[in-house]
Design a protein around this motif. Structure first.
Motif, short mmCIF file in Angstrom:
data_model
loop_
_atom_site.label_atom_id
_atom_site.label_comp_id
_atom_site.label_asym_id
_atom_site.label_seq_id
_atom_site.Cartn_x
_atom_site.Cartn_y
_atom_site.Cartn_z
N TRP A 1 2.25 1.74 -3.40
CA TRP A 1 1.21 2.23 -4.30
C TRP A 1 0.96 3.72 -4.07
CZ3 TRP A 1 -3.91 3.82 -3.01
CH2 TRP A 1 -4.72 4.07 -4.12
N LEU A 2 0.92 4.14 -2.80
CA LEU A 2 0.67 5.55 -2.50
C LEU A 2 1.80 6.45 -2.98
CD1 LEU A 2 -0.81 5.28 1.09
CD2 LEU A 2 -2.00 5.97 -1.00
N HIS A 3 3.01 5.93 -3.02
CA HIS A 3 4.15 6.73 -3.46
C HIS A 3 4.50 6.52 -4.93
CE1 HIS A 3 4.71 6.89 0.94
NE2 HIS A 3 5.10 8.11 0.66
N SER A 4 3.67 5.78 -5.65
CA SER A 4 3.97 5.54 -7.07
C SER A 4 3.72 6.82 -7.87
CB SER A 4 3.10 4.40 -7.61
OG SER A 4 1.75 4.80 -7.66
N ALA B 1 -4.60 12.42 -7.89
CA ALA B 1 -5.59 12.84 -6.90
C ALA B 1 -6.98 12.57 -7.43
CB ALA B 1 -5.42 14.33 -6.60
N LEU C 1 0.07 7.63 -9.43
CA LEU C 1 -1.09 7.91 -8.61
C LEU C 1 -1.53 9.35 -8.81
CD1 LEU C 1 -2.89 6.67 -6.41
CD2 LEU C 1 -1.34 7.65 -4.72
N ILE D 1 0.84 -1.20 0.00
CA ILE D 1 0.00 0.00 0.00
C ILE D 1 0.87 1.25 0.00
CG2 ILE D 1 -1.63 1.36 1.39
CD1 ILE D 1 -2.86 -1.37 2.23
N ASP D 2 1.93 1.24 0.80
CA ASP D 2 2.84 2.38 0.84
C ASP D 2 3.49 2.60 -0.52
OD1 ASP D 2 4.29 4.45 2.40
OD2 ASP D 2 6.04 3.21 1.91
#
Length: 66
Positions: free
Chosen positions: A56-59, A64, A62, A53-54
């Motif tokens: 993915w969030l920092h990819s 908004a 991504l 998940i981390d």
């Protein structure tokens, strides 16, 4: 008023999670099959999911929500 004790993390979240997964799996490997071992393996899987998940969030792809 109580003040929170704050400290700056030296290692990244991903590094801390990797170490925790390794420690949990090593500890579980030394235990006989049973409840304690299953709990350790479950926690290791949860930490691996947190790492995904981390990542993915920092990819970079991504975006908004709109």
């Amino acid at each position: 008023m109580l003040r929170r004790r704050r400290f700056k993390q030296i290692r990244t979240l991903n590094e801390r999670l990797e170490d925790e997964v390794k420690r949990l799996r090593d500890e579980a490997r030394g235990l006989p099959p049973g409840r304690r071992r299953e709990m350790l393996l479950r926690k290791a899987r949860q930490d691996e999911m947190a790492m995904q998940i981390d990542a993915w969030l920092h990819s970079p792809g991504l975006r908004a929500p709109t």
